[in-house]
Design a protein around this motif. Structure first.
Motif, PDB file in Angstrom:
ATOM      1  N   ASN A  17       0.999  -1.221  -0.034  1.00 19.95           N
ATOM      2  CA  ASN A  17       0.130   0.070   0.169  1.00 19.95           C
ATOM      3  C   ASN A  17       0.977   1.295   0.002  1.00 19.95           C
ATOM      4  N   PRO A  18       0.547   2.129  -0.789  1.00 24.14           N
ATOM      5  CA  PRO A  18       1.762   3.479  -1.079  1.00 24.14           C
ATOM      6  C   PRO A  18       1.393   4.098   0.218  1.00 24.14           C
ATOM      7  N   TYR A  19       0.236   4.004   0.873  1.00 23.24           N
ATOM      8  CA  TYR A  19       0.207   4.747   2.020  1.00 23.24           C
ATOM      9  C   TYR A  19       0.462   3.968   3.646  1.00 23.24           C
ATOM     10  N   SER A  20       1.143   3.057   3.506  1.00 19.73           N
ATOM     11  CA  SER A  20       1.401   1.827   4.658  1.00 19.73           C
ATOM     12  C   SER A  20       1.977   2.497   5.443  1.00 19.73           C
ATOM     13  N   GLY A  21       2.921   3.378   5.292  1.00 22.61           N
ATOM     14  CA  GLY A  21       3.977   4.086   6.184  1.00 22.61           C
ATOM     15  C   GLY A  21       5.101   3.106   6.688  1.00 22.61           C
ATOM     16  N   LYS A  22       5.367   2.036   5.838  1.00 25.16           N
ATOM     17  CA  LYS A  22       6.332   1.002   6.379  1.00 25.16           C
ATOM     18  C   LYS A  22       7.668   1.750   6.351  1.00 25.16           C
ATOM     19  N   LYS A  23       8.379   1.363   7.334  1.00 22.30           N
ATOM     20  CA  LYS A  23       9.938   1.828   7.345  1.00 22.30           C
ATOM     21  C   LYS A  23      10.687   0.726   6.795  1.00 22.30           C
ATOM     22  N   PRO A  24      11.937   1.526   6.375  1.00 19.59           N
ATOM     23  CA  PRO A  24      13.032   0.478   5.738  1.00 19.59           C
ATOM     24  C   PRO A  24      13.178  -0.829   6.445  1.00 19.59           C
ATOM     25  N   ALA A  25      13.361  -0.821   7.880  1.00 22.99           N
ATOM     26  CA  ALA A  25      13.490  -1.857   9.008  1.00 22.99           C
ATOM     27  C   ALA A  25      12.490  -2.895   8.820  1.00 22.99           C
ATOM     28  N   ASP A  26      10.819  -2.333   8.246  1.00 19.05           N
ATOM     29  CA  ASP A  26       9.967  -3.354   8.132  1.00 19.05           C
ATOM     30  C   ASP A  26      10.180  -4.063   6.979  1.00 19.05           C
ATOM     31  N   ARG A  27      10.572  -3.331   5.936  1.00 19.26           N
ATOM     32  CA  ARG A  27      10.859  -3.916   4.479  1.00 19.26           C
ATOM     33  C   ARG A  27      11.989  -5.000   4.669  1.00 19.26           C
ATOM     34  N   ALA A  28      12.897  -4.743   5.229  1.00 20.93           N
ATOM     35  CA  ALA A  28      14.140  -5.571   5.416  1.00 20.93           C
ATOM     36  C   ALA A  28      13.702  -6.835   5.868  1.00 20.93           C
ATOM     37  N   VAL A  29      12.821  -6.783   7.123  1.00 20.30           N
ATOM     38  CA  VAL A  29      12.211  -8.245   7.677  1.00 20.30           C
ATOM     39  C   VAL A  29      11.582  -8.967   6.729  1.00 20.30           C
ATOM     40  N   GLU A  30      10.561  -8.179   5.922  1.00 17.83           N
ATOM     41  CA  GLU A  30       9.782  -8.766   4.863  1.00 17.83           C
ATOM     42  C   GLU A  30      10.586  -9.609   3.792  1.00 17.83           C
ATOM     43  N   LYS A  31      11.448  -8.519   3.198  1.00 19.33           N
ATOM     44  CA  LYS A  31      12.570  -9.320   2.268  1.00 19.33           C
ATOM     45  C   LYS A  31      13.259 -10.478   2.765  1.00 19.33           C
ATOM     46  N   LEU A  32      13.812 -10.152   3.652  1.00 17.55           N
ATOM     47  CA  LEU A  32      14.382 -11.335   4.307  1.00 17.55           C
ATOM     48  C   LEU A  32      13.863 -12.742   4.473  1.00 17.55           C
ATOM     49  N   ALA A  33      12.365 -12.819   4.916  1.00 18.34           N
ATOM     50  CA  ALA A  33      11.645 -13.751   4.771  1.00 18.34           C
ATOM     51  C   ALA A  33      11.102 -14.177   3.465  1.00 18.34           C
ATOM     52  N   GLU A  34      11.016 -13.265   2.611  1.00 12.54           N
ATOM     53  CA  GLU A  34      10.673 -13.727   1.218  1.00 12.54           C
ATOM     54  C   GLU A  34      11.902 -14.394   0.607  1.00 12.54           C
ATOM     55  N   ASP A  35      13.167 -13.798   0.648  1.00 15.54           N
ATOM     56  CA  ASP A  35      14.264 -14.349   0.160  1.00 15.54           C
ATOM     57  C   ASP A  35      14.612 -15.723   0.641  1.00 15.54           C
ATOM     58  N   LEU A  36      14.506 -15.985   1.848  1.00 15.23           N
ATOM     59  CA  LEU A  36      14.619 -17.170   2.427  1.00 15.23           C
ATOM     60  C   LEU A  36      13.635 -18.176   2.038  1.00 15.23           C
ATOM     61  N   ARG A  37      12.376 -17.868   1.653  1.00 18.43           N
ATOM     62  CA  ARG A  37      11.493 -18.728   1.247  1.00 18.43           C
ATOM     63  C   ARG A  37      11.801 -19.265  -0.098  1.00 18.43           C
ATOM     64  N   GLU A  38      12.192 -18.185  -1.061  1.00 15.24           N
ATOM     65  CA  GLU A  38      12.491 -18.451  -2.488  1.00 15.24           C
ATOM     66  C   GLU A  38      13.748 -19.227  -2.520  1.00 15.24           C
ATOM     67  N   LEU A  39      14.674 -19.048  -1.738  1.00  9.48           N
ATOM     68  CA  LEU A  39      16.053 -19.951  -1.891  1.00  9.48           C
ATOM     69  C   LEU A  39      15.791 -21.221  -1.562  1.00  9.48           C
ATOM     70  N   LYS A  40      15.213 -21.508  -0.072  1.00 11.08           N
ATOM     71  CA  LYS A  40      14.804 -22.628   0.322  1.00 11.08           C
ATOM     72  C   LYS A  40      13.959 -23.648  -0.720  1.00 11.08           C
ATOM     73  N   GLU A  41      13.075 -22.939  -1.210  1.00 12.41           N
ATOM     74  CA  GLU A  41      12.247 -23.659  -2.376  1.00 12.41           C
ATOM     75  C   GLU A  41      13.166 -24.064  -3.271  1.00 12.41           C
ATOM     76  N   MET A  42      14.206 -23.305  -3.949  1.00  8.21           N
ATOM     77  CA  MET A  42      14.875 -23.590  -5.104  1.00  8.21           C
ATOM     78  C   MET A  42      15.628 -24.911  -4.544  1.00  8.21           C
ATOM     79  N   ILE A  43      16.400 -25.045  -3.434  1.00  7.96           N
ATOM     80  CA  ILE A  43      17.093 -25.932  -2.696  1.00  7.96           C
ATOM     81  C   ILE A  43      16.172 -27.305  -2.975  1.00  7.96           C
ATOM     82  N   VAL A  44      14.985 -27.276  -2.379  1.00 10.21           N
ATOM     83  CA  VAL A  44      14.201 -28.465  -2.213  1.00 10.21           C
ATOM     84  C   VAL A  44      13.902 -29.178  -3.524  1.00 10.21           C
TER      85      VAL A  44
END
Length: 351
Positions: free
Chosen positions: A101-128
Motif C-alpha cells: 500500500n503506497p500509504y502503509s507508512g512502512k519503514k526500511p526496517a519493516d521492509r528488510a524483515v519482509e524481504k528477508l523472509a521472502e528471500d529465505l522462502r525462495e532460496l529454500k524452495e530452490m534447494i528443495v
C-alpha cells in the motif's frame, strides 16, 4: 536512524529457514524419508545386493560349514555444494515493494524483515526443488548428473532394473498392448532381484492416459472384475493424481505432475520439463531403504571470524559488500539422495 540488523544473525536465519513451507516433494516424502546430516565433507554409503543362498546340509560328524559374508558394497561420495543467494540493496528498502500500500507508512526496517523472509522462502524452495529433482533422476535413470559452472560430473548407482518397449504393438499406446501383464511381470522381477514388493507405481502423464484408455485394462475393470483392480482417478495434494489400485499386486498407481526448469542443457533456451520423464513409469517399494544425506558446510559465518564447519541440511549465510552497499543472503546445502537397495525398484519406458 540505522536499520536493525540482528535479523541477520545465524541463529535467527536458521529459525526462519526451518519454518518455511515446503514445495512439492512426493518422492522425497514417500521414499527418501531417512534424513541424516554429516560433520564430514565425504559420505560413506552402503549399497545392498542380497542373495537367496540356502543354509547347507552337513553331516553330524562334519559340523557346520562357513558361508561367505556378502551382500553390500561401500562407496564414498562428496556431495556437491548448492548455494543460491539473493541481494538486498538500499533501493529495496527505501522503495515500495510490489503489492505494498503506497500509504502503509512502512519503514526500511519493516521492509528488510519482509524481504528477508521472502528471500529465505525462495532460496529454500530452490534447494528443495533441486533435491526432488535429484531424487527423481536417481530413480528414473539410476544416475545423478552434476552439471554447473565448472562442474560436469555424474553419480552412478549402477542401476540395471530397466526396460524399454521398442515393439510398436507392445507399446501402451497400441490396442494390442497389455499393461497389466507388463506391470505383473516387472513386479515379479523386483520380487526376485530386489527382495521387496513394489506397492507404488509412479507414471508420467502420457503413460497414465494410455493406461486408463487401454482396452485390456478396461476389460479387467469391468464390474465383474472389481476384486482384481480399481481405477478411480482423483486429484490429491503434492501434485499427485491417484489413478487406481491393482489389488492382485497390492500396487497403487499415481500420476505425478511436477516440473523443473532445465537451464543447463541449452542455457540459451531454458525449458520446463516434467520430473517424471515422458513415456516412463517406476515401480517402487516403501519397504526399501532410501536416504537423503547432507554433507558438512565449511564457511566464514561472520566478518572477522575464521572458517567453521557446520553440520546441517540448509545453512544460511550473510555478508555485506560496499560500493555500492549490498547485503547478500545465501543458503548452503550439500544434499545426496541415496537409493541403498539398487534392485528394489523398476523403471519402464512404455511409449
Amino acid at each position: 536512524m540505522a536499520i536493525e540488523t540482528d535479523i541477520y544473525t545465524p541463529r535467527t536465519l536458521g529459525k526462519l529457514v526451518r519454518r518455511l513451507p515446503p514445495v512439492r516433494t512426493f518422492l522425497l516424502d514417500t521414499f527418501f524419508r531417512n534424513r541424516k546430516t554429516f560433520a564430514t565433507k565425504s559420505i560413506e554409503v552402503d549399497f545392498k545386493k542380497g542373495g537367496r543362498a540356502l543354509a547347507p546340509f552337513v553331516h553330524p560328524k562334519v559340523g557346520g560349514r562357513t558361508v561367505p559374508n556378502k551382500g553390500y558394497q561401500t562407496k564414498s561420495y562428496t556431495p556437491v555444494l548448492i548455494a543460491p543467494n539473493k541481494i538486498t540493496t538500499v533501493d529495496d528498502l527505501l522503495e515500495r515493494s510490489a503489492g505494498e500500500n503506497p500509504y502503509s507508512g512502512k519503514k526500511p526496517a519493516d521492509r528488510a524483515v519482509e524481504k528477508l523472509a521472502e528471500d529465505l522462502r525462495e532460496l529454500k524452495e530452490m534447494i528443495v526443488r533441486r533435491e526432488e529433482w535429484m531424487a527423481a533422476t536417481a530413480i528414473f535413470t539410476g544416475k545423478i548428473p552434476i552439471i554447473g559452472e565448472g562442474l560436469n560430473e555424474e553419480i552412478d548407482f549402477e542401476f540395471t532394473n530397466e526396460e524399454k518397449i521398442v515393439t510398436d504393438g507392445l507399446k501402451w499406446s497400441a490396442d494390442t498392448a497389455d499393461p497389466l501383464a507388463d506391470l505383473e511381470r516387472w513386479h515379479e522381477q523386483v520380487q526376485k532381484n530386489g527382495f521387496v514388493n513394489c506397492n507404488i507405481c509412479v507414471m508420467a502423464a502420457d503413460v497414465a492416459k494410455a493406461f486408463v484408455r487401454n482396452a485390456k485394462v478396461k476389460d479387467v475393470l469391468d464390474i465383474r472384475a472389481y476384486d482384481l483392480a480399481v481405477i478411480k482417478p482423483r486429484q490429491l495434494p503434492n501434485g499427485l493424481t491417484y489413478i487406481g489400485t491393482i489389488n492382485k499386486l497390492g500396487l497403487d498407481i499415481y500420476q505425478y505432475n511436477e516440473w523443473y526448469l532445465d537451464d543447463w542443457t541449452n542455457p540459451a533456451a531454458p525449458e520446463e520439463k516434467p520430473l517424471v520423464p515422458d513415456g516412463a513409469l517406476a515401480l517402487l517399494s516403501t519397504e526399501a531403504e532410501y536416504s537423503l544425506y547432507y554433507g558438512a558446510i565449511t564457511m566464514i559465518p561472520e566478518e572477522g571470524k575464521g572458517f567453521v564447519t557446520v553440520e546441517g541440511n540448509a545453512v544460511p549465510q550473510t555478508w555485506v559488500e560496499r560500493r555500492p552497499d549490498r547485503r547478500f543472503l545465501q543458503i548452503n546445502s550439500k544434499p545426496l539422495p541415496v537409493p541403498h537397495e539398487v534392485n528394489s525398484w523398476f523403471v519402464a519406458h512404455v511409449l
